[in-house]
Design a protein around this motif. Structure first.
Motif, PDB file in Angstrom:
ATOM      1  N   THR A 436      -4.045  37.977  87.481  1.00 15.05           N
ATOM      2  CA  THR A 436      -4.214  38.898  88.605  1.00 15.05           C
ATOM      3  C   THR A 436      -5.245  38.330  89.564  1.00 15.05           C
ATOM      4  O   THR A 436      -5.940  37.352  89.258  1.00 15.05           O
ATOM      5  N   PHE A 437      -5.389  38.952  90.698  1.00 18.51           N
ATOM      6  CA  PHE A 437      -6.388  38.537  91.675  1.00 18.51           C
ATOM      7  C   PHE A 437      -7.786  38.659  91.077  1.00 18.51           C
ATOM      8  O   PHE A 437      -8.640  37.787  91.247  1.00 18.51           O
ATOM      9  N   GLU A 438      -8.015  39.749  90.326  1.00 19.00           N
ATOM     10  CA  GLU A 438      -9.340  39.967  89.764  1.00 19.00           C
ATOM     11  C   GLU A 438      -9.677  38.972  88.659  1.00 19.00           C
ATOM     12  O   GLU A 438     -10.843  38.592  88.491  1.00 19.00           O
ATOM     13  N   SER A 440      -8.403  35.861  88.251  1.00 15.01           N
ATOM     14  CA  SER A 440      -8.140  34.452  88.543  1.00 15.01           C
ATOM     15  C   SER A 440      -9.224  33.785  89.387  1.00 15.01           C
ATOM     16  O   SER A 440      -9.246  32.560  89.486  1.00 15.01           O
ATOM     17  N   ARG A 446     -13.562  36.194  95.643  1.00 15.68           N
ATOM     18  CA  ARG A 446     -12.815  37.428  95.934  1.00 15.68           C
ATOM     19  C   ARG A 446     -13.404  38.158  97.132  1.00 15.68           C
ATOM     20  O   ARG A 446     -12.679  38.637  98.004  1.00 15.68           O
ATOM     21  N   ALA A 449     -12.450  36.353 100.292  1.00 17.41           N
ATOM     22  CA  ALA A 449     -11.047  36.574 100.648  1.00 17.41           C
ATOM     23  C   ALA A 449     -10.833  37.966 101.236  1.00 17.41           C
ATOM     24  O   ALA A 449     -10.097  38.139 102.216  1.00 17.41           O
ATOM     25  N   TRP A 453      -9.518  38.874 104.945  1.00 16.19           N
ATOM     26  CA  TRP A 453      -8.335  39.732 105.081  1.00 16.19           C
ATOM     27  C   TRP A 453      -8.619  40.897 106.042  1.00 16.19           C
ATOM     28  O   TRP A 453      -7.790  41.253 106.869  1.00 16.19           O
TER      29      TRP A 453
END
Length: 461
Positions: A436-438, A440, A446, A449, A453
Motif C-alpha cells: 500500500t502507499f502507507e 511502501s 509520503r 507526495a 498532490w
C-alpha cells in the motif's frame, strides 16, 4: 420492477444496446452474429429487421469477460434487469439473490398482460431464430406456467417448433413429476430477469420449490396476470397457450446450461392461441457459445445458492463471495473466505463439492480477494499456491462434474482443490504485507507526495 421491454429501454439509454438494421435471416444467421458479438464483448443486440412477427435480441443478460479489463462487471446487465444499479457490486447481487424472499400472491401486483394481441396459432409465423443446423425454430429463453390444485409454478424451458401448432420443450424432470400428467399450460417469452432467475432457483439441479411466482414477485416486484386460471408473467412479450403432455421424443440441439446438472424430460405443447405484445421482441441465446446469457444466469443462480448454503453451514458467515466464472463455463468455483482455523479451507472445498455438480475444481482465496479481479485470482492459483503442497487431487472415484467438457463418458474421476491462502498457522512475520502507499514509502516521502498532490489540485482549480 423491470419488465423485459423496460430492460431493453435501459440498455439503449446506457448505450449498451446495438440495433442491427440490416435484415438477418432467422435460420442460424442471427445465431452466428450473436455468437460473434459475445466473443468480442460487444453490447447487447436487437435485430430490427426479421422475416417473422417478432424481433430478436441477444446478449441482454450476458456480459464481457473479466480477463480483458479489471473494470468489467459481467453481471451488470442482470443487475439492471433486476432493477438494481448497473454499478451494483457482485456481493450486493449475491445478497439479493440468496435471500430467497417471497411475496404471497394475494399481496403481489396483478395487471393486464402486455401480450394481448391475438396472433392465431401458427408458431412458424413468429419467425423464431434457430440455433443449430437442424433448421427448426427454437425457444432458448422462456418459462412454462402450469397450474395444479390451485398452485401455479414456472419452470425454465428450451424447445423447438415441430409443426405450426406443436412445440416440444425440455423441462426439469421434477417439474414434470409435479405436473402429474397432461395440463393446460402457457409458455412466456421475453420475460424479466427475476422471472428467469426464480424459475432456475425453483427447479434446476435437485431443487423442487413450486412457489416460483411468489419468489419472482419477492425478488423484484414482478407484475403478474392470470390466463385461464394460471398465474403468468404480465410483462411477457409473447405468450403461447395450449396443452402440455409428456412425450418420449427428446428435443435435439445444443443444451442450455441449466440442463447439465438437472434431470430433464420432454413435454409436447399443442398450441391453440398465441398472444403478442405490440412490437414484440424475443430474446434468444446462441446455445453453446462462450459468455452467452444462459451461462451468466446459471453462474449467478448457482453462486448465490452456494453463498447462502456455506454461510449458514458453520453457524457463522465466513465467506466473502463465491463465483463460478463464465470464462471457465462454470467448471471451476472460486471462493473468498476467512479461514476460521487450520484445515477450514479443506472443509470449505468439500462442502462446495457436495452442494453442486457443475465443477470439479475449487480455488480458495483469501478473504480480501476481489470478485472483479479474475486475473489476480488466477495469479494466486499459479504463484501463491505451490503445486506440490497446495494442489490436492482426490482419489479418482468422484462423480463426473457436468460443466467440464473433457470428461463426458460418465466415468468417475478426481476433483482438485487448490488452497491459495496464507496458512493461518504461520506467524505474521512469514506473510508478505499488502503493498500500500502507507507501507511502501517512509513518512517523509509520503508527506512530500501529499503536499505535491495538494499543489496539483490547487493548480487545476
Amino acid at each position: 420492477m423491470t419488465t423485459f421491454a423496460e430492460h431493453l429501454d435501459g440498455l439503449r439509454a446506457a448505450d449498451d444496446l446495438v440495433a442491427i438494421d440490416e435484415r438477418v435471416h432467422w435460420d442460424t444467421e442471427a445465431a452466428v452474429v450473436a455468437s460473434e458479438a459475445l466473443r468480442t464483448n460487444c453490447a447487447a443486440l436487437r435485430f430490427e429487421e426479421t422475416s417473422g412477427t417478432v424481433a430478436f435480441a441477444s446478449g441482454v443478460y450476458a456480459g464481457p469477460d473479466q480477463l480483458s479489463s479489471r473494470s468489467n462487471r459481467p453481471w451488470r446487465r442482470i443487475a439492471a434487469g433486476l432493477g438494481m444499479e448497473r454499478s451494483a457490486s457482485y456481493v450486493d447481487l449475491l445478497e439479493t439473490l440468496s435471500t430467497w424472499e417471497t411475496t404471497p400472491l394475494d399481496e403481489a401486483v396483478f395487471v393486464d398482460p402486455a401480450a394481448e394481441t391475438d396472433a392465431g396459432d401458427d408458431l412458424y409465423a413468429l419467425g423464431l431464430p434457430t440455433v443449430d443446423g437442424e433448421g427448426r425454430q427454437s425457444i432458448t429463453q422462456g418459462v412454462i406456467a402450469v397450474e395444479r390444485d390451485g398452485t401455479t409454478s414456472w419452470a425454465p424451458v428450451r424447445g423447438t417448433v415441430h409443426r405450426g401448432s406443436l412445440l416440444r420443450v425440455t423441462v426439469p424432470r421434477p417439474f414434470l413429476d409435479w405436473c402429474d400428467g397432461e395440463r393446460a399450460a402457457s409458455i412466456s417469452l421475453g420475460v424479466s430477469a427475476a422471472t428467469l432467475i426464480a424459475a432456475l432457483q425453483g427447479w434446476t439441479q435437485d431443487r423442487t420449490a413450486p412457489g416460483v411466482p411468489e419468489r419472482a414477485a419477492g425478488l423484484a416486484d414482478v407484475p403478474l396476470a392470470r390466463a385461464d386460471g394460471r398465474v403468468v408473467p404480465a410483462g411477457a412479450e409473447v405468450r403461447i397457450d395450449g396443452v402440455a403432455r409428456p412425450t418420449d421424443d427428446a428435443v435435439v440441439g445444443p443444451e442450455a446450461t441449466w440442463e447439465r446438472p438437472t434431470e430433464t424430460a420432454t413435454v409436447a405443447v399443442d398450441a391453440d392461441r398465441i398472444r403478442l405484445r405490440e412490437d414484440p421482441t424475443v430474446p434468444f441465446v446462441p446455445l453453446g457459445a462462450p459468455l452467452a446469457d444462459d451461462v451468466h444466469l446459471a453462474s449467478l443462480v448457482e453462486a448465490a445458492t452456494l453463498y447462502r448454503r456455506v454461510n449458514s453451514y458453520w453457524g457463522v458467515s465466513p465467506v466473502s463471495w463465491v463465483q463460478l466464472p463464465v470464462e471457465s463455463r462454470l467448471g471451476i468455483c472460486l471462493v473468498s473466505s476467512e479461514i476460521l482455523y487450520a484445515g477450514f479451507d479443506w472443509q470449505l472445498a468439500n462442502a462446495l463439492f457436495s452442494f453442486s455438480e457443475y465443477f470439479d475444481k475449487v480455488l480458495v482465496l483469501d478473504e480480501y480477494a476481489r470478485p472483479t479481479d479474475l486475473a489476480r485470482a488466477l495469479d494466486d492459483m499459479w504463484v501463491k499456491a505451490h503445486p506440490g503442497n497446495d494442489w490436492i487431487f482426490s482419489d479418482p472415484n468422484a462423480p463426473a462434474a457436468t460443466a467440464p467438457v473433457y470428461r463426458r463418458d460418465g466415468e468417475t474421476g478426481s476433483r482438485l482443490y487448490i488452497s491459495a491462502i496464507w496458512d493461518p498457522r504461520w506467524d505474521e512475520d512469514y506473510i508478505a504485507p499488502r503493498v500500500t502507499f502507507e507501507s511502501s514509502f517512509p513518512e517523509n516521502v509520503r508527506e512530500s507526495a501529499l503536499d505535491r498532490w495538494a499543489l496539483l489540485k490547487e493548480d487545476d482549480e
